[in-house]
Design an enzyme around this catalytic site. Structure first.
Site, PDB file in Angstrom:
ATOM      1  N   TYR A 105      55.303  38.382  67.806  1.00 37.40           N
ATOM      2  CA  TYR A 105      54.990  39.322  66.723  1.00 37.40           C
ATOM      3  C   TYR A 105      53.703  40.031  67.122  1.00 37.40           C
ATOM      4  O   TYR A 105      52.610  39.487  67.008  1.00 37.40           O
ATOM      5  CB  TYR A 105      54.838  38.580  65.397  1.00 37.40           C
ATOM      6  N   ASP A 144      59.178  41.696  67.091  1.00 35.32           N
ATOM      7  CA  ASP A 144      58.623  42.917  66.514  1.00 35.32           C
ATOM      8  C   ASP A 144      57.446  43.314  67.390  1.00 35.32           C
ATOM      9  O   ASP A 144      56.371  42.722  67.304  1.00 35.32           O
ATOM     10  CB  ASP A 144      58.181  42.645  65.071  1.00 35.32           C
TER      11      ASP A 144
END
Length: 259
Positions: A105, A144
């Protein structure tokens, strides 16, 4: 081998919105989550047949990653070194017999770009880390990544130039990574496909009108590129401001025990 990655923007909320239905329907071999926003003990998921690995942020209700895998890894570790923020629960690496999986992330540069310098240091450290792993075994790097790489990856490229996630610097770091032995699996299969996004603002009607960004990725070592069978975006799956993405690799087996 089938993999799923999803920024769930709070796993507890996503579970209430159908996460487990999607999880069981897909029957993936590995599922990677970002932005779980959990502390240890705040959720218990009954996932028979899966090994669960969690990286929690020190700050409550913030960041966090998780990996659920049918295959038992040889080893698991968190973070990549002193130069990368590790107290935010942003990285999990799993080693299997024939590849490494790195679930990430990525730091958001923030709207005012105050975190951009830290973000760029992160990108350099992470690239060095991935290259080091790649010398030993092929790498599957997913999550992400908080950047729309090309103009095709954002709905309104001209209006968004210079904004967080679409700065020249962030996009350049992605280009550099892809030039050093890695492939964006989705663009490998669909180099010119437009309107293929993975994140939408919560502003009214933005998702319904598909005004989005593609900032979630499966990036693989060049040697895995010929094995990419499918790279998909589950744009109709709700539960988060991101949708899940998937990767299927053909004729790729792992000898690690499922036990």
């Amino acid at each position: 081998m089938k993999l799923i990655s999803w920024n769930v923007n709070g796993l507890r909320a996503c579970v209430r919105k159908g996460f487990l239905d999607f999880f069981h329907e897909q029957d993936a071999d590995i599922v990677c989550l970002q932005e779980t926003k959990l502390q240890e003990g705040q959720i218990e998921l009954d996932l028979p047949g899966f090994h669960q690995f969690w990286n929690y942020a020190l700050k409550k209700g913030y960041s966090g990653t998780a990996v659920f895998t049918k295959m038992k890894p040889l080893s698991v570790w968190y973070g990549v070194g002193e130069n990368v923020v590790e107290d935010e629960g942003r990285i999990i690496t799993l080693e299997f017999d024939s590849f490494y999986l790195v679930n990430v992330y990525t730091i958001n540069a923030k709207r005012d770009l105050t975190r951009l310098p830290e973000r760029l240091m992160w990108e350099d450290a992470l690239r060095d880390y991935l290259l080091q792993l790649n010398e030993e075994k092929p790498v599957i790097y997913c999550g992400d990544l908080n950047v729309a790489h090309e103009e095709i990856d954002v709905k309104n490229a001209r209006a968004n130039k210079g904004k967080s996630g679409f700065t020249v610097e962030e996009r350049g770091k992605m280009s550099t990574l892809l030039q050093t032995g890695f492939v964006d699996s989705f663009r490998h299969l669909y180099p010119h496909q437009t309107d293929s996004f993975t994140w939408w603002s919560y502003m009214r009607d933005v998702r319904a009108r598909n005004i989005g960004w593609r900032i979630d990725y499966f990036i693989v070592s060049n040697q895995l590129a010929p094995l990419i069978k499918e790279a998909c975006i589950y744009k109709d799956v709700m539960g988060s401001d991101h949708c899940p993405i998937g990767l299927e690799l053909t004729t790729y087996t792992n000898k690690t025990s499922h036990s």
